[in-house]
Design a protein around this motif. Structure first.
Motif, short mmCIF file in Angstrom:
data_model
loop_
_atom_site.label_atom_id
_atom_site.label_comp_id
_atom_site.label_asym_id
_atom_site.label_seq_id
_atom_site.Cartn_x
_atom_site.Cartn_y
_atom_site.Cartn_z
N PRO A 108 0.83 -1.21 0.00
CA PRO A 108 0.00 0.00 0.00
C PRO A 108 0.86 1.26 0.00
N GLU A 109 0.39 2.29 -0.68
CA GLU A 109 1.13 3.56 -0.73
C GLU A 109 0.60 4.56 0.29
N GLU A 110 -0.70 4.60 0.47
CA GLU A 110 -1.29 5.57 1.40
C GLU A 110 -2.13 4.90 2.47
N LYS A 111 -2.84 3.86 2.12
CA LYS A 111 -3.76 3.21 3.06
C LYS A 111 -3.05 2.13 3.85
N ALA A 112 -3.78 1.54 4.82
CA ALA A 112 -3.20 0.48 5.64
C ALA A 112 -3.15 -0.85 4.91
N ILE A 113 -3.96 -1.01 3.84
CA ILE A 113 -4.05 -2.26 3.09
C ILE A 113 -4.08 -1.94 1.60
N SER A 114 -3.43 -2.76 0.80
CA SER A 114 -3.61 -2.76 -0.64
C SER A 114 -4.20 -4.10 -1.06
N LYS A 136 -1.82 -6.88 1.03
CA LYS A 136 -0.55 -6.54 1.67
C LYS A 136 -0.82 -5.41 2.65
N THR A 137 -0.31 -5.54 3.87
CA THR A 137 -0.55 -4.51 4.88
C THR A 137 0.63 -3.55 4.97
N LYS A 138 0.35 -2.39 5.49
CA LYS A 138 1.33 -1.30 5.60
C LYS A 138 2.46 -1.67 6.56
N TYR A 139 3.67 -1.27 6.19
CA TYR A 139 4.81 -1.42 7.10
C TYR A 139 4.73 -0.37 8.19
N PHE A 140 4.89 -0.80 9.42
CA PHE A 140 4.88 0.11 10.56
C PHE A 140 6.13 -0.14 11.39
N ASP A 141 6.90 0.89 11.63
CA ASP A 141 8.12 0.79 12.42
C ASP A 141 7.75 0.77 13.90
N LEU A 142 8.02 -0.34 14.57
CA LEU A 142 7.68 -0.45 15.99
C LEU A 142 8.34 0.63 16.84
N LEU A 328 3.51 -8.09 16.56
CA LEU A 328 3.28 -7.17 17.68
C LEU A 328 2.49 -5.91 17.34
N LYS A 329 2.33 -5.57 16.06
CA LYS A 329 1.65 -4.32 15.73
C LYS A 329 0.48 -4.55 14.79
N THR A 330 -0.73 -4.26 15.25
CA THR A 330 -1.93 -4.30 14.42
C THR A 330 -2.06 -3.00 13.65
N VAL A 331 -2.29 -3.10 12.34
CA VAL A 331 -2.51 -1.90 11.54
C VAL A 331 -3.94 -1.80 11.04
N ALA A 332 -4.65 -2.94 10.97
CA ALA A 332 -6.04 -2.94 10.50
C ALA A 332 -6.89 -3.78 11.44
N LYS A 333 -7.84 -3.15 12.07
CA LYS A 333 -8.72 -3.79 13.05
C LYS A 333 -10.07 -4.06 12.40
N SER A 375 1.32 -5.64 10.82
CA SER A 375 2.12 -4.82 9.91
C SER A 375 2.94 -5.65 8.93
N ASN A 376 2.98 -5.18 7.66
CA ASN A 376 3.89 -5.71 6.64
C ASN A 376 3.70 -7.20 6.39
N LEU A 377 2.44 -7.63 6.28
CA LEU A 377 2.13 -9.04 6.08
C LEU A 377 1.29 -9.23 4.82
N CYS A 378 1.35 -10.43 4.26
CA CYS A 378 0.53 -10.81 3.12
C CYS A 378 -0.64 -11.68 3.59
N VAL A 379 -1.81 -11.44 2.99
CA VAL A 379 -3.01 -12.21 3.31
C VAL A 379 -3.67 -12.60 1.99
N THR A 380 -4.13 -13.83 1.90
CA THR A 380 -4.70 -14.33 0.66
C THR A 380 -6.12 -14.83 0.86
N ALA A 381 -6.91 -14.74 -0.22
CA ALA A 381 -8.21 -15.39 -0.29
C ALA A 381 -8.29 -16.05 -1.66
#
Length: 500
Positions: A108-114, A136-142, A328-333, A375-381
């Motif tokens: 993602p470039e702006e949002k928490a998920i692409s 793909k979720t946004k990278y977040f620096d802990l 350790l870091k949730t970006v999308a609830k 943060s920074n993870l891939c998810v598939t469906a």
């Protein structure tokens, strides 16, 4: 060439199935005794999985499900195969197998998920298609926020052993190394009783050494009062709560609660109430012979959490080092997905997510409690599609519209947000989808799914061979190839008509 590839894989499988005289594999894959006390008929328990059937688009054009990125299912399967035992069908959660790996989805470039979409033929049913929705979720620096972590460690007698408490200690030491100077750590243990081992320790260099000393001192004995342990852990997390910070309880256990609050429904109600406190949860499973996966999955699902399973030290490094931000870091609830199909599709079937189906009302309800994504993870469906006879003849090649809704929690204020993508007959395939189809087919075989069609381990191995260059740079994908070879060698999982 294919024979050479299969023989190479199987040679590795044979060497990995050899144990010393005190532990028990024979050449036919059967057991005498087992390492670390594991037995195929041990006291482990999984929730029942009922696979979703094909849905007719004319009757039900939309599919809704909760999103998460749990990976415990893959590690459970790996552990069972490594131990030479038959797979428990209810341990095969195919979405957790798919989500175990990293993929080249656009970030993602702006949002928490692409979100991106892909299409290919279906290897186990040549008349059908496979449709992949990749997130793909946004990278977040802990290091950008201060953190308040409570390590909740099961030190009951069932946790004795290097693959249980020993592995938990290694994992927590890895985690401690990755924390920032302004983070705080508390340690709570539970067995017959509950003990606060450390209350709000600072993560300076000296503080980290003290944390590690306390971790090293842990020993296993007694019963398992997990309910009171959770109560104490959340109380301490709330005591040190950091407004706008990262507040999380990290529980490591085999899930075998047997004293105090041990009923699954009681635990579900308790953890749902605690989830409203703003404290997130990471559930880390260990052990196998007495594994209560159903308890641990319930805690993660209902506690705004994620769920991983440690079966070896490499997995501990993956969870607590390589994927530390995601752990350790949730970006999308409250993440959830909707896929609505067009008349170009006659039928569809969601592969996996069988325990995570939600209603249209829950999808449209911003207050509905669904999944969390780190943060920074891939998810598939992944969907299997039966195209209509007139597919593409109506002037449109559109197959589906995907929408993902979630609460962006990367800032102090939660923001309701969504992303969407369109899938069409012209959507591309990819090496990621080819590999994902191998993992899904393997899962269908292990479950002995009625939807497995012509699936076979031989077919999986041959397609993996064609992906050699793609796989070669990824240790986890390389391990999957070896794991499929071991499953073939054991011979439990399908009728192998073609012997090598």
């Amino acid at each position: 060439m294919k024979k050479l590839f299969l023989l190479t894989v199987l040679a590795g499988a044979v060497s990995c199935l050899c144990f010393s005289a005190c532990g028990g594999y024979f050449g036919d894959g059967k057991y005498e005794t087992a390492p670390d006390g594991f037995l195929p008929d041990g006291n482990y328990k999984y929730d029942e999985i009922i696979e979703q059937d094909f849905c007719e688009v004319s009757k039900n054009p939309s599919s809704y499900f909760s999103l998460d990125r749990n990976t415990a299912g893959y590690s459970h399967i790996r552990s069972q195969i490594e131990h030479g035992s038959k797979i428990s069908a209810n341990s095969v959660r195919i979405e957790e197998m798919l989500n175990y790996f990293d993929y080249d989805f656009p970030a993602p470039e702006e949002k928490a998920i692409s979100v991106s979409s892909y299409l290919s033929s279906c290897p186990w049913n040549e008349d059908n298609k496979l449709m992949l929705v990749g997130l793909k979720t946004k990278y977040f620096d802990l290091g950008e926020v201060n953190a308040n972590y409570v390590f909740l460690v099961d030190v009951s007698g069932s946790m004795s052993g290097e693959t249980r408490l020993g592995l938990a200690k290694k994992g927590l030491n890895y985690l401690t190394d990755g924390l920032g100077n302004n983070d705080r750590v508390s340690i709570v243990t539970y067995a017959s009783g509950v003990k606060t081992v450390l209350d709000g320790g600072k993560c300076t260099d000296n503080g980290k050494q003290e944390i590690k000393n306390r971790i090293s001192s842990l020993t296993a004995r007694g019963a398992t009062n997990g309910g009171d342990g959770l109560e104490r852990a959340y109380k301490i997390a709330e005591k040190h709560f950091i407004q706008g910070g990262n507040n999380r309880v990290i529980i490591i256990s085999d899930g075998d609660f047997n004293v105090g609050m041990s009923d699954k429904e009681q635990l579900k109600e308790f953890i749902q109430n605690k989830a409203e406190s703003g404290v997130y949860l990471s559930v880390i499973g260990v052990g196998m012979g007495n594994m209560r996966d159903d308890i641990l999955e319930t805690l993660a699902t209902c506690g705004n959490g994620n769920y991983a399973y440690l079966d070896n030290e490499t997995e501990a490094r993956k969870v607590f080092v390589d994927e530390l931000n995601g752990t350790l870091k949730t970006v999308a609830k409250d993440a959830k997905a909707s896929v609505t199909f067009t008349e170009n599709v006659e039928k569809y079937r969601l592969i996996g997510y069988d325990t995570k189906i939600i209603s249209e009302d829950d999808f449209n309800n911003d207050k509905a409690d669904t999944g969390e994504l780190g943060s920074n993870l891939c998810v598939t469906a992944l969907y299997e599609l039966v195209l209509s006879a007139e597919s593409g003849e109506n002037g449109s090649d559109k197959l589906a519209q995907t929408e993902v809704r979630y609460k962006d929690v990367t800032n102090e204020t939660e923001i309701n947000d969504s992303v969407s993508s369109e899938v069409s007959l012209s959507s591309p395939s990819s090496d990621d989808l080819s590999f994902i189809s191998c993992v899904a087919e393997f899962g269908l075989i292990l479950r002995n799914s009625k939807y497995k069609g012509t699936a076979s381990i031989n077919s999986v191995l041959e397609r993996l061979e064609s992906l050699g260059g793609y796989i070669s740079g990824d240790a986890c994908k390389q391990e999957f190839v070896t794991l499929v070879g071991k499953a073939y060698k054991i011979g439990y999982y399908e009728n192998q008509e073609e012997k090598i």
